[in-house]
Motif scaffolding. Structure first.
Motif, PDB file in Angstrom:
ATOM      1  N   GLY A  53       0.818  -1.199   0.000  1.00  0.00           N
ATOM      2  CA  GLY A  53       0.000   0.000   0.000  1.00  0.00           C
ATOM      3  C   GLY A  53       0.852   1.249   0.000  1.00  0.00           C
ATOM      4  N   ALA A  54       0.876   1.926   1.152  1.00  0.00           N
ATOM      5  CA  ALA A  54       1.586   3.204   1.250  1.00  0.00           C
ATOM      6  C   ALA A  54       3.079   3.038   1.503  1.00  0.00           C
ATOM      7  CB  ALA A  54       0.967   4.043   2.366  1.00  0.00           C
ATOM      8  N   ASN A  55       3.554   1.801   1.596  1.00  0.00           N
ATOM      9  CA  ASN A  55       4.961   1.524   1.891  1.00  0.00           C
ATOM     10  C   ASN A  55       5.371   2.187   3.200  1.00  0.00           C
ATOM     11  OD1 ASN A  55       7.464   0.315   1.334  1.00  0.00           O
ATOM     12  ND2 ASN A  55       7.317   0.852  -0.827  1.00  0.00           N
ATOM     13  N   ASP A  56       4.513   2.017   4.196  1.00  0.00           N
ATOM     14  CA  ASP A  56       4.718   2.635   5.499  1.00  0.00           C
ATOM     15  C   ASP A  56       4.959   1.535   6.544  1.00  0.00           C
ATOM     16  OD1 ASP A  56       4.693   3.995   7.862  1.00  0.00           O
ATOM     17  OD2 ASP A  56       2.619   4.689   7.719  1.00  0.00           O
ATOM     18  N   PRO A  57       6.168   1.448   7.100  1.00  0.00           N
ATOM     19  CA  PRO A  57       6.478   0.365   8.047  1.00  0.00           C
ATOM     20  C   PRO A  57       6.097   0.671   9.495  1.00  0.00           C
ATOM     21  CG  PRO A  57       8.441   1.632   7.645  1.00  0.00           C
ATOM     22  CD  PRO A  57       7.355   2.270   6.811  1.00  0.00           C
ATOM     23  N   SER A  58       5.267   1.659   9.725  1.00  0.00           N
ATOM     24  CA  SER A  58       4.980   2.081  11.103  1.00  0.00           C
ATOM     25  C   SER A  58       4.355   0.958  11.935  1.00  0.00           C
ATOM     26  CB  SER A  58       4.075   3.311  11.110  1.00  0.00           C
ATOM     27  OG  SER A  58       2.869   3.060  10.424  1.00  0.00           O
ATOM     28  N   GLU A  59       3.477   0.141  11.342  1.00  0.00           N
ATOM     29  CA  GLU A  59       2.864  -0.952  12.101  1.00  0.00           C
ATOM     30  C   GLU A  59       3.910  -2.013  12.457  1.00  0.00           C
ATOM     31  OE1 GLU A  59      -0.474  -2.476   9.958  1.00  0.00           O
ATOM     32  OE2 GLU A  59      -1.833  -0.957  10.750  1.00  0.00           O
ATOM     33  N   LEU A  60       4.815  -2.270  11.542  1.00  0.00           N
ATOM     34  CA  LEU A  60       5.892  -3.228  11.823  1.00  0.00           C
ATOM     35  C   LEU A  60       6.752  -2.705  12.972  1.00  0.00           C
ATOM     36  CD1 LEU A  60       8.156  -5.001   9.221  1.00  0.00           C
ATOM     37  CD2 LEU A  60       9.150  -3.922  11.232  1.00  0.00           C
ATOM     38  N   ILE A  61       7.140  -1.452  12.900  1.00  0.00           N
ATOM     39  CA  ILE A  61       7.966  -0.867  13.942  1.00  0.00           C
ATOM     40  C   ILE A  61       7.228  -0.874  15.282  1.00  0.00           C
ATOM     41  CG2 ILE A  61       9.067   1.276  14.714  1.00  0.00           C
ATOM     42  CD1 ILE A  61       9.639   1.851  11.713  1.00  0.00           C
ATOM     43  N   ALA A  62       5.926  -0.576  15.244  1.00  0.00           N
ATOM     44  CA  ALA A  62       5.125  -0.573  16.470  1.00  0.00           C
ATOM     45  C   ALA A  62       5.065  -1.964  17.095  1.00  0.00           C
ATOM     46  CB  ALA A  62       3.721  -0.060  16.175  1.00  0.00           C
ATOM     47  N   SER A  63       4.939  -3.000  16.254  1.00  0.00           N
ATOM     48  CA  SER A  63       4.882  -4.375  16.761  1.00  0.00           C
ATOM     49  C   SER A  63       6.181  -4.756  17.458  1.00  0.00           C
ATOM     50  CB  SER A  63       4.593  -5.349  15.616  1.00  0.00           C
ATOM     51  OG  SER A  63       3.316  -5.121  15.048  1.00  0.00           O
ATOM     52  N   LEU A  64       7.317  -4.453  16.822  1.00  0.00           N
ATOM     53  CA  LEU A  64       8.603  -4.802  17.419  1.00  0.00           C
ATOM     54  C   LEU A  64       8.904  -3.953  18.651  1.00  0.00           C
ATOM     55  CD1 LEU A  64      10.956  -5.455  14.349  1.00  0.00           C
ATOM     56  CD2 LEU A  64       9.606  -7.064  15.692  1.00  0.00           C
ATOM     57  N   THR A  65       8.503  -2.700  18.607  1.00  0.00           N
ATOM     58  CA  THR A  65       8.712  -1.835  19.769  1.00  0.00           C
ATOM     59  C   THR A  65       7.920  -2.350  20.969  1.00  0.00           C
ATOM     60  OG1 THR A  65       9.087   0.100  18.355  1.00  0.00           O
ATOM     61  CG2 THR A  65       8.494   0.524  20.658  1.00  0.00           C
ATOM     62  N   HIS A  66       6.670  -2.757  20.725  1.00  0.00           N
ATOM     63  CA  HIS A  66       5.836  -3.297  21.800  1.00  0.00           C
ATOM     64  C   HIS A  66       6.455  -4.579  22.352  1.00  0.00           C
ATOM     65  CE1 HIS A  66       2.415  -5.231  23.808  1.00  0.00           C
ATOM     66  NE2 HIS A  66       1.912  -4.022  23.933  1.00  0.00           N
ATOM     67  N   ALA A  82      13.339   4.504   7.602  1.00  0.00           N
ATOM     68  CA  ALA A  82      12.540   4.406   8.835  1.00  0.00           C
ATOM     69  C   ALA A  82      12.910   3.158   9.625  1.00  0.00           C
ATOM     70  CB  ALA A  82      11.057   4.411   8.491  1.00  0.00           C
ATOM     71  N   LEU A  83      13.127   2.033   8.946  1.00  0.00           N
ATOM     72  CA  LEU A  83      13.484   0.787   9.621  1.00  0.00           C
ATOM     73  C   LEU A  83      14.869   0.883  10.252  1.00  0.00           C
ATOM     74  CD1 LEU A  83      12.116  -1.746   6.987  1.00  0.00           C
ATOM     75  CD2 LEU A  83      11.231  -1.408   9.295  1.00  0.00           C
ATOM     76  N   VAL A  84      15.820   1.453   9.537  1.00  0.00           N
ATOM     77  CA  VAL A  84      17.174   1.602  10.074  1.00  0.00           C
ATOM     78  C   VAL A  84      17.175   2.546  11.273  1.00  0.00           C
ATOM     79  CG1 VAL A  84      19.474   2.517   9.572  1.00  0.00           C
ATOM     80  CG2 VAL A  84      18.345   1.012   7.922  1.00  0.00           C
ATOM     81  N   GLU A  85      16.424   3.635  11.181  1.00  0.00           N
ATOM     82  CA  GLU A  85      16.373   4.627  12.261  1.00  0.00           C
ATOM     83  C   GLU A  85      15.574   4.135  13.474  1.00  0.00           C
ATOM     84  OE1 GLU A  85      17.691   7.621  12.645  1.00  0.00           O
ATOM     85  OE2 GLU A  85      18.643   7.912  10.688  1.00  0.00           O
ATOM     86  N   SER A  86      14.738   3.122  13.297  1.00  0.00           N
ATOM     87  CA  SER A  86      13.829   2.690  14.369  1.00  0.00           C
ATOM     88  C   SER A  86      14.556   2.131  15.585  1.00  0.00           C
ATOM     89  CB  SER A  86      12.861   1.628  13.842  1.00  0.00           C
ATOM     90  OG  SER A  86      13.547   0.402  13.581  1.00  0.00           O
ATOM     91  N   GLY A  87      15.706   1.520  15.382  1.00  0.00           N
ATOM     92  CA  GLY A  87      16.444   0.929  16.490  1.00  0.00           C
ATOM     93  C   GLY A  87      15.859  -0.355  17.033  1.00  0.00           C
TER      94      GLY A  87
END
Length: 499
Positions: free
Chosen positions: A194-207, A239-244
């Protein structure tokens, strides 16, 4: 009189000097130089050390090792993979609810050992941990696999459904036996459609990492987190690299031939190189990912696939036909590595860590280990006119084995890799035995009767249960013969008597 105060290793100190005192002036210059040296060496060193703590960067110092990871995706508690229903043919019985039968586990252990897999990534974990009975079976499966496959790493997979991550973390935290626990986790979140937005992936790993906080399997050895990635863009990569929160990027390479993996992954390798370079420029230290990536190869082919795409399965089967004693998995990876190397030369910050195989049921079919006879004949006719050998020589060694516990997708401990011997193919077959001279005594003969060309034995019909598929027409399928060799070797039979 002017006073200068600074901190020393032993606490706060006071240095006094006067503009009229040469000796005091010299002392001041020495102190000033010392401060400059500390700021240019000690402080960055401390920053780097903090950045390398297990909580923040588990894999930063690992070097490139294209064979550090040979991982196999696996449906651990299912009757299908996409459009591929395991019940459609008796030859595929071993893929159904792997954790529920000893026989399925025996075949899996044989396959992992035969092809040198050192990691398995498990689908359906959320469902397997949904009730006490399957959870107990899951624990037994992990213990069994670790006992029988030396150095095996085991990973749990989840999508963006947070409770699935929480359930895996709860299982990990409730476990007391390290052999029942995960080494790491893998995402199955296809955000690029879709929007090529990894925010949900980052949110899952952060949680998972900050809230659920699963404990380490081996104290002092950090858990690691790998992400499955498709056709992402520069913004998503950055975004993925910066997410930590990411240790390993795994780029899918869904192509007809692994010899084209380089061109297929080139853009994404370029995005990752830029993201890593910008991270270092901004933060002064490498990112948590630090350029670590692996490549996902798909074993789907024209006859069997999860969806509409046909990828490297037919190519793999052609290699199997060209040399049935070769390690087809190794041959496939070697072809991909040669291709990717041409493109990775422009991305010096990246560190290739190996391969991920999608997935057990497709790989086992197209490596020639399990395929219905009719389909074998059809695919044979299709591939005999197009069979091509993999480029370049292959080696007689399989995946390296580690002598100690590894810290995530890359090995941080001693890795033993046999010196390769150049040949035309990798000679890694199943268990073999060396013929011995005739013996005497009570153990001179351990013989097994065998129906070599039948669908039954008396009133015992092999077709009555899918688990008995290996007994049917043993001489007609490589897979049945592999299972037979495994059984003969496991129990030490030295003779077979053929019906």
């Amino acid at each position: 009189m002017s006073t200068f105060t600074t901190a020393t290793a032993s606490g706060r100190g006071q240095f006094q000097t006067s503009s009229s005192s040469p000796s005091s002036l010299v002392s001041f210059v020495i102190v000033l130089c010392t401060l400059v040296i500390m700021m240019t060496t000690t402080i960055p060193a401390i920053a780097a050390a903090v950045a390398n703590t297990p909580l923040t960067r588990s894999l930063q110092t690992q070097s490139e090792n294209t064979s550090a990871r040979r991982a196999l995706y696996l449906q651990v508690y299912s009757t299908y993979s996409g459009n591929f229903a395991f019940s459609a043919n008796a030859s595929w019985a071993q893929f159904t609810y792997v954790m529920q039968t000893d026989w399925s586990q025996d075949v899996l252990v044989y396959y992992l050992t035969k092809y040198g897999f050192n990691t398995i990534s498990l689908y359906n974990v959320h469902n397997a941990l949904g009730a006490p009975a399957p959870t107990a079976q899951f624990r037994t499966l992990l213990r069994t696999l670790r006992a029988r496959v030396a150095g095996l790493r085991i990973e749990g997979i989840a999508d963006d459904y947070i409770p699935a991550w929480t359930r895996m973390a709860a299982y990990q935290n409730a476990s007391t036996d390290p052999n029942e626990m995960f080494d790491g986790f893998v995402t199955e979140i296809e955000f690029w459609g879709g929007a090529n937005d990894p925010s949900e992936l980052i949110a899952s790993l952060t949680h998972m990492q900050q809230v659920d906080r699963p404990k380490q399997r081996i104290p002092g050895t950090p858990l690691y987190y790998a992400v499955y990635l498709g056709n992402l863009n520069q913004a998503a990569t950055t975004a993925l690299v910066e997410s930590g929160v990411v240790d390993l990027m795994m780029f899918h390479c869904y192509v007809k031939s692994p010899t084209t993996c380089g061109s297929y992954t080139a853009a994404r390798l370029g995005y990752m190189q830029i993201a890593e370079s910008n991270y270092v420029a901004t933060h002064g230290v490498p990112s948590r990912t630090n350029g670590a990536f692996a490549v996902i190869l798909s074993g789907e082919g024209s006859l069997y696939r999860a969806g509409g795409g046909s990828f490297s399965g037919d190519w793999m089967f052609a290699q199997h036909l060209a040399n049935k004693s070769a390690n087809t998995v190794a041959v496939t990876e070697e072809a991909a590595t040669a291709s990717i190397g041409d493109y990775k030369s422009t991305a010096p910050l990246l560190r290739m860590q190996g391969y991920q195989a999608y997935e057990y049921c497709f790989y086992a079919v197209y490596t020639g280990d399990t395929m219905p006879q009719a389909d074998w004949v059809a695919l044979l006719a299709q591939t005999t006119t197009t069979t091509t050998a993999a480029p370049g020589p292959t080696t007689t060694t399989s995946a390296p084995t580690t002598t100690t516990t590894t810290a995530g997708p890359t090995t941080s401990t001693t890795t033993t890799t046999p010196s390769p011997t150049t040949s035309t193919a990798s000679t890694t077959a199943g268990p073999t035995t060396t013929a011995a001279p005739p013996a005497t005594g009570t153990s001179a003969r351990r013989a097994l009767y065998l129906q070599v060309y039948s669908t039954y034995s008396g009133n015992f019909a092999f077709s009555a249960n899918a688990s008995w598929a290996q007994f049917t027409y043993v001489m007609q399928t490589d897979w049945s013969q592999d299972v037979l060799v495994y059984y003969l070797t496991k129990y030490g039979f030295n003779t077979i008597s053929l019906y």
